[in-house]
Design a protein around this motif. Structure first.
Motif, short mmCIF file in Angstrom:
data_model
loop_
_atom_site.label_atom_id
_atom_site.label_comp_id
_atom_site.label_asym_id
_atom_site.label_seq_id
_atom_site.Cartn_x
_atom_site.Cartn_y
_atom_site.Cartn_z
N GLY A 80 -0.60 14.86 -3.75
CA GLY A 80 -1.93 14.54 -4.27
C GLY A 80 -2.44 15.67 -5.15
O GLY A 80 -3.03 15.45 -6.21
N PRO A 90 5.17 3.94 -1.70
CA PRO A 90 4.56 2.64 -1.41
C PRO A 90 5.48 1.72 -0.62
O PRO A 90 6.71 1.82 -0.72
CB PRO A 90 4.31 2.06 -2.80
N ARG A 92 -11.77 10.81 -2.85
CA ARG A 92 -10.60 10.97 -2.00
C ARG A 92 -10.97 11.35 -0.57
O ARG A 92 -11.86 12.16 -0.35
CB ARG A 92 -9.69 12.04 -2.59
N GLU A 122 -8.98 0.55 -8.10
CA GLU A 122 -9.07 1.99 -8.31
C GLU A 122 -10.00 2.37 -9.45
O GLU A 122 -10.54 3.47 -9.49
CB GLU A 122 -7.69 2.60 -8.57
N MET A 153 2.68 14.46 -15.99
CA MET A 153 2.66 13.16 -15.31
C MET A 153 4.05 12.50 -15.32
O MET A 153 4.35 11.66 -14.49
CB MET A 153 1.65 12.22 -15.99
N ALA A 159 -2.11 17.26 -12.66
CA ALA A 159 -1.40 16.74 -13.84
C ALA A 159 -2.28 15.82 -14.68
O ALA A 159 -1.94 15.53 -15.83
CB ALA A 159 -0.15 15.98 -13.39
N ALA A 160 -3.40 15.37 -14.12
CA ALA A 160 -4.27 14.45 -14.87
C ALA A 160 -4.63 15.06 -16.21
O ALA A 160 -5.01 16.23 -16.29
CB ALA A 160 -5.53 14.14 -14.06
N ALA A 191 2.59 0.96 -12.71
CA ALA A 191 1.15 1.10 -12.43
C ALA A 191 0.70 2.55 -12.45
O ALA A 191 1.34 3.42 -11.86
CB ALA A 191 0.83 0.48 -11.08
N TYR A 235 -2.29 7.78 -21.22
CA TYR A 235 -2.68 7.21 -19.93
C TYR A 235 -3.04 8.30 -18.91
O TYR A 235 -3.72 8.05 -17.92
CB TYR A 235 -1.58 6.30 -19.38
N SER A 236 -2.56 9.53 -19.13
CA SER A 236 -2.80 10.58 -18.13
C SER A 236 -4.28 10.94 -18.06
O SER A 236 -4.72 11.58 -17.12
CB SER A 236 -1.96 11.83 -18.44
N ARG A 254 3.32 10.11 -12.30
CA ARG A 254 2.30 9.16 -12.74
C ARG A 254 2.16 7.97 -11.81
O ARG A 254 1.16 7.27 -11.82
CB ARG A 254 2.61 8.65 -14.15
N GLN A 255 3.20 7.71 -11.02
CA GLN A 255 3.15 6.56 -10.11
C GLN A 255 2.33 6.86 -8.86
O GLN A 255 1.95 5.95 -8.13
CB GLN A 255 4.58 6.15 -9.71
N VAL A 256 2.06 8.12 -8.60
CA VAL A 256 1.33 8.50 -7.38
C VAL A 256 -0.17 8.26 -7.59
O VAL A 256 -0.74 8.73 -8.56
CB VAL A 256 1.58 10.00 -7.07
N PRO A 257 -0.80 7.50 -6.69
CA PRO A 257 -2.23 7.24 -6.85
C PRO A 257 -3.05 8.54 -6.74
O PRO A 257 -2.63 9.51 -6.11
CB PRO A 257 -2.58 6.32 -5.68
N GLU A 258 -4.24 8.51 -7.36
CA GLU A 258 -5.08 9.70 -7.38
C GLU A 258 -5.59 10.08 -6.01
O GLU A 258 -5.98 11.22 -5.79
CB GLU A 258 -6.27 9.47 -8.31
N ASP A 259 -5.64 9.13 -5.08
CA ASP A 259 -6.25 9.47 -3.80
C ASP A 259 -5.23 9.85 -2.72
O ASP A 259 -5.56 9.92 -1.54
CB ASP A 259 -7.16 8.35 -3.31
N ARG A 281 -4.31 -6.11 -1.42
CA ARG A 281 -3.11 -5.65 -0.73
C ARG A 281 -2.15 -6.78 -0.34
O ARG A 281 -1.09 -6.54 0.19
CB ARG A 281 -3.48 -4.80 0.47
N PHE A 335 -3.31 15.45 -9.06
CA PHE A 335 -4.65 15.83 -9.51
C PHE A 335 -4.57 16.83 -10.66
O PHE A 335 -5.25 16.70 -11.68
CB PHE A 335 -5.40 16.44 -8.32
N ASN A 369 0.85 -1.19 0.00
CA ASN A 369 0.00 0.00 0.00
C ASN A 369 0.89 1.24 0.00
O ASN A 369 2.08 1.16 0.24
CB ASN A 369 -0.90 0.01 1.25
N TRP A 370 0.26 2.37 -0.28
CA TRP A 370 0.98 3.64 -0.15
C TRP A 370 0.91 4.11 1.29
O TRP A 370 -0.13 3.96 1.94
CB TRP A 370 0.42 4.68 -1.10
N ARG A 375 -4.43 1.05 -10.15
CA ARG A 375 -4.21 -0.24 -9.54
C ARG A 375 -5.52 -1.00 -9.35
O ARG A 375 -6.59 -0.42 -9.48
CB ARG A 375 -3.55 -0.04 -8.18
#
Lengths: 290, 791
Positions: free
Chosen positions: A243, A157, B689, B468, A256, A249-250, B462, B600-601, A232-237, B452, A247, A131-132, B465
């Motif tokens: 964060g 992570p 979020r 998500e 990204m 950069a989407a 990734a 992908y962005s 780009r590796q950072v999850p959206e949440d 997890r 957000f 997990n992150w 994930r």
């Protein structure tokens, strides 16, 4: 045929490690050169390297205990000499386990095994956990974290089953704190230290995520900075500043591809000269939030 | 007479049957006689064992081959290699030098082994499928795992939960250690799997088109001597008869079969894959053509015969050169055992020394794993003969095409006539309670706890994930914007009501999932899991399912290549999925879809993003709740009105959603399959979020033209999409939907109240706080996989 490691970061490829390629990519992303060093090559080649990284994975299949077989490998003798001489050495995840099992960390008594990375203790689950998490930079004299601000929150992570830093020796913990060796601790997205799962994802004492040696050139960290080296590796949440960057950069590919929160561990190698001793360990001694 | 000859020709059928049984061979008596005909003599025990494997359903597709060939489209503009190779290959992005980045994908089942030994069975499933992708010369960039288990609250709850946990553990242990990220999968619980779980595995890789390796001895072997090298784990008797075992009913003699499950070793696989890469690089640099193939079902005999025959050559093998584990193994075991973690390659003699040095010295296989290594085990021959020598004597000798040709059956089929009816319905239902029940049901509730256990971050590719979004997304090639989206699907309840729709909807749903992250459905693989094909009704289910898959692939097609089908490039058939009771599993065609997203962005998670944005429903709910989660959870019934695949509508909807992504409008997108529209909205709210305050009110009067009741509007499983789009573009959205001819309903504007409300005009039907939805959703699978706080 042997590769020269002159001016490069050497990534030690023990049999069974599996993060060597993306670690090399992350190092290259800061403009440094990196190459893989197969465990049974001539250790003399490492002397010319700029730094050495022990990547994540399952060296020697985690036989007996994670990291312990690699810790006995002959290449570690060469790394011991290099590290003692101040060469930068970073162990990530399984690499951290190797550094603990070889006694480089905490290294107060060099090569004496004083710490362990024990099986995770989590709420309602056991074993492997991916997990992150959020880390707080504790503002030490560590070679690898000097580009972070004191108390900066760094999302990265983790992915491990044995990542709980423990020692039975309470004096040792105090000594490490005093020496400013505890450089990374698990925290909330706001930087508060909360010992409960999942903020502390593995039950590590004092929420420890990363420990360096007294001199600051060797760092053992369980989280994976190479998996957080691009935005780009950072999850959206993810919360906080990263964060927000993610957000915004989407929809914009070039943003990204910008740096992620973990890249500065590697970029720290670009900083020349010794770490300033004055940066101290002020964040460490604070009681707040524990 | 060759050593070890088994007498068949001059024996009665009963005697032959007895003799086959005594030797643990599953060949039918007629098949054994056919072997004699082909060879022109009685076979040796080694030969008989080889045919036993090669003619198993698992290897020969003897019941399914014709139907697959007739029904499934395999050619399209993007296909480099379709079925027939170890894995399928499609192009997905052009490189600057004109070469193509290709996607490699393979899909298999490991059902029977996982039912018996869940940890090892699932782990070797992953181990086997990644080999299929590696041996195309590709790097494996991800795995996905569609899983089907029994009812976790039913009669077999204890066993079901223990199998489910074991399978997850096995997948995690293997994939995590190998360093291949888990990018998705799905889990369905249904009492139809009480005696027979399904563990399907999908592996995905990338390779440059010019570097694709073939599983065949190269043409060059006509001009210079080629050797066969076997590399990896020492051969033992593990997995002996594995393919044949996978083609049998699971019986009460389960214990006797445990030896047929292989022993996995991801550590050795990792080292092998690193060493393989070096061998392949050197071969490429020095201009040597080589043939490369993994050992799977049928072991050494299968791999060497297929490798040679595919190139138009023969082989002479010496079993005494094979590295074996401690102990004495009969020739038939060495030739056919399915010991894991092995590869075979055909290399020119002058390259042999270097190959052996890389494996045995540089990567030191013999020292890091007891008995492992690379060894020369035979010669490629120009004469198309397959010969095996053991202890100086010939134990197998036949024209090579006799070994590889296989066998085929025309199975009879008969439609089953089952009556399904819609539930009576109740007027006094509480919408509030019903949604909480549906989103906490085991098939809808969060699988976050399970994901997890898997390393989804390794390799660093990734973007989205598991959990998500509707599909996992990776950025496969550094520096290029093209992304790959992956999803798996297959709802057993649809197939139970109507096997044709079960097949068609599995394709549609998988395709919709990748479209939901903005990707064009680009290729599919199918794993067709059914009962015993010798039963006419079961074979009819299979036939109908394949027909549905084929029609859906042609119906949806490639969006950017008008007239081309969505190609099926790889797949697998798994028959005999039934337990002791003899009851077959529900028809279970499981589809994996790989999509390509231009950038992908633009792929977003399903979580609602910001108040002020507008939420639309693309599509329109119909009275299609047959097989739905709602009927199952609320009425305990299947219903009858299964969603009916409308390919034109699906294609248009998919196109609309992809275009919305390409235009940069999409902030969140989720398809409305299982659980219907209201479930999708609840999931999007829960996934917002932490700390962000968003809420939504849905007025069902917007859907009054459908003439449906509130519950049917909200829980219908007719396909559609919920999209959150940036504000202020209403006119453009309407124009787009009119142009591509899809129905569109505006649901509302996101507010900041952290709740979900359903109204009908002025009348409130129900209101749910985000927190209570989250609790229901997160806790639903507690007791199966545990619970995770803070998700």
């Amino acid at each position: 045929m042997a590769t020269s490691f002159k001016g490069k970061v050497a990534i030690i490829q023990f049999p069974g490690v599996n993060c060597e390629n993306e670690t090399a990519d992350a190092i290259r992303s800061v403009g440094l050169d990196a190459d893989l060093f197969r465990w049974n090559e001539d250790p003399g080649l490492l002397e010319e390297s700029l730094a050495v990284v022990l990547p994540g994975g399952f060296s020697y299949q985690d036989r007996i205990r994670a990291g312990v077989v690699a810790a006995k490998d002959t290449v570690m003798d060469a790394l011991s000499d290099l590290a003692s001489a101040g060469h930068p050495l970073l162990g990530i995840c399984n690499g951290a386990q190797v550094l603990v099992e070889s006694g480089f960390i905490p290294g107060i008594h060099w090569e004496r095994v004083d710490l362990a990375l024990a099986p995770n203790i989590m709420e309602d689950r056991e074993g492997y956990y991916c997990n992150w998490v959020y880390l707080r930079n504790e503002g030490s004299s560590c070679r690898w974290t000097r580009l972070f601000l004191e108390e900066e929150v760094i999302p990265v992570p983790i992915a491990h089953a044995e990542g709980r830093f423990v020692t039975r020796d309470e004096d040792l913990l105090e000594q490490m704190i005093k020496n400013g060796q505890i450089v990374l601790r698990y925290c909330t997205d706001r930087g508060d230290i909360d010992s409960a799962f999942p903020v502390n994802p593995n039950g590590s004492m004092e929420n420890i995520a990363g420990i360096c040696n007294r001199e600051g050139n060797v760092l053992a960290m369980m989280p994976h900075p190479e998996r957080a080296s691009w935005l780009r590796q950072v999850p959206e949440d993810i919360c906080g500043i990263w964060g927000k960057k993610r957000f915004q950069a989407a929809g914009d590919f070039s943003r990204m591809e910008d740096e992620g929160p973990g890249r500065r561990f590697f970029a720290s190698l670009l900083e020349k000269g010794p770490v300033s001793a004055s940066s101290g360990c002020s964040g460490q001694a604070k009681e707040g939030g524990r | 007479m060759l050593k070890g000859t088994v007498r068949i020709t001059d024996r009665t059928d009963a005697e032959v049957a007895e003799s086959l049984k005594k030797r643990d061979l599953n060949l039918a008596v007629s098949e054994a006689r056919r072997v004699c005909e082909l060879l022109g003599r009685d076979p040796t025990i080694v030969e008989l064992t080889i045919f036993n494997t090669m003619w198993s359903e698992h290897c020969s597709y003897k019941s399914s081959r014709r139907i697959l060939g007739e029904m499934l489209p395999t050619k399209a503009a993007n296909v480099v290699m379709g079925p027939g190779e170890d894995a399928g290959v499609v192009r997905f992005a052009k490189a600057a030098d004109g070469d193509w980045h290709c996607l490699v994908i393979a899909h298999e089942s490991h059902n029977h082994p996982s039912q018996l030994l869940p940890v090892e069975g699932a782990a070797t499933g992953i181990g086997g499928i990644v080999r299929d992708v590696y041996c195309m010369g590709a790097e494996v960039v991800g795995v996905l795992d569609p899983l089907r288990f029994g009812d976790p609250h039913g009669e077999n709850a204890g066993q079901t939960i223990s199998i489910a946990r074991g399978v997850v553990d096995g997948i995690a242990q293997y994939g995590n250690a190998l360093g291949v990220p888990n990018l998705g999968g799905d889990v369905v619980f249904d009492e139809g799997y009480d005696d027979n779980c399904l563990v399907n595995v999908v592996a995905v890789g990338t390779v440059m088109e010019s570097k694709i390796l073939r599983s065949r001895v190269p043409e060059e072997a006509k001009n210079r001597p080629y050797k066969i090298i076997l590399v990896g784990k020492p051969t033992d008797d593990s997995g002996f008869g594995g393919a044949a075992f996978a083609s049998e009913d699971l019986s009460s003699e389960e214990d006797a079969n445990r030896g047929a499950v292989q022993v996995p070793d991801p550590f050795l696989k990792r080292v092998l894959s690193v060493a393989n890469r070096k061998v392949l690089e050197q071969a490429s640099e020095r201009g040597f053509s080589i043939g490369f193939k993994d050992l799977g079902a049928g072991g050494i005999s299968c791999v060497t015969s297929e490798l040679a025959d595919a190139g138009g050559f023969g082989v002479r093998l010496d079993l005494d050169q094979v590295n074996v584990a401690a102990g004495h193994f009969p020739a038939a075991v060495i030739a056919c055992s399915e010991t894991q973690e092995r590869y075979a390659m055909a290399v020119p003699e002058e390259f042999v020394g270097d190959v052996l040095k890389i494996y045995n010295e540089e990567f030191d296989l013999p020292h890091i794993y007891h008995g492992a290594g690379a060894f020369v085990v035979g010669d490629v021959t120009v004469e198309k003969k397959y010969t095996i020598v053991s202890q100086g004597e010939i134990v197998c000798e036949a024209p090579i095409n006799v070994i590889t040709t296989g066998i085929s059956y025309d199975r009879a089929k008969k439609s089953r006539r089952l009556l399904f009816k819609e539930p009576a319905g109740q007027d006094d239902r509480s919408l509030k309670e019903d949604l909480l029940k549906v989103i906490s049901s085991v098939n809808i509730a969060s699988k976050g706890h399970l994901f997890r256990h898997y390393d989804s971050e390794v390799q660093g590719r990734a973007v989205l994930r598991p959990g998500e979004a509707d599909a996992g997304v990776i950025a496969p090639v550094p520096g290029i914007a093209a992304g790959i989206a992956l999803s798996v699907d297959g709802n057993p309840r649809y197939g139970t009501i109507d096997p044709y729709q079960g097949g068609a909807l599995a394709v549609i749903e998988a395709a919709r999932n990748v479209a939901a992250v903005g990707a064009e459905p680009w290729t599919i693989t199918d794993c067709l899991n059914y009962g015993n094909p010798e039963i006419e009704e079961v074979f009819w289910e299979f036939y109908e399912g394949v027909r549905g898959v084929g029609d859906a692939c042609r119906g949806i097609g490639l969006i950017s290549h008008e007239g081309d089908p969505l190609p099926v490039v790889s797949g697998n058939v798994s028959f005999y999925n039934q337990g002791e009771s003899g009851k077959a599993i529900p028809p279970s065609p499981i589809i994996a879809c790989a999509g390509v997203v231009k950038d992908y962005s633009r792929s977003r998670s399903i979580g609602f993003k910001e108040s002020g944005n507008t939420v639309y429903y693309v599509g329109e709910p119909l009275d299609e709740l047959g097989g739905s989660e709602y009927y199952k959870v609320i009425y305990g019934e299947l219903g009858a009105n299964v969603p009916e695949a409308d390919f034109v509508r699906e294609r248009n909807q998919i196109r609309a959603v992809i275009e919305m992504h390409d235009l940069g409008w999409v902030r969140a997108c989720h398809d409305t399959g299982q659980g219907g529209m209201i479930t999708a909205l609840a999931e999007m709210l829960v996934a917002a979020r932490t700390g962000s305050s968003v809420g939504l009110t849905i007025d069902i009067d917007e859907f009054s033209n459908t003439g449906l009741s509130a519950e049917k509007i909200l829980f219908s499983e007719t396909g559609g999409f919920v999209v959150e789009l940036s504000a202020g573009i209403e006119r453009e959205v309407l124009a787009l939907c009119a142009r591509v001819r899809v129905k569109l309903h505006k649901i509302g504007t996101l507010n900041s109240r952290s709740n979900l409300e359903a109204v009908s005009g002025d009348k409130r039907l129900a209101i749910w706080e985000t927190e209570e939805l989250r609790d229901a959703y997160i806790n639903g699978c507690r007791g199966i996989f545990g619970i995770e706080k803070g998700e």
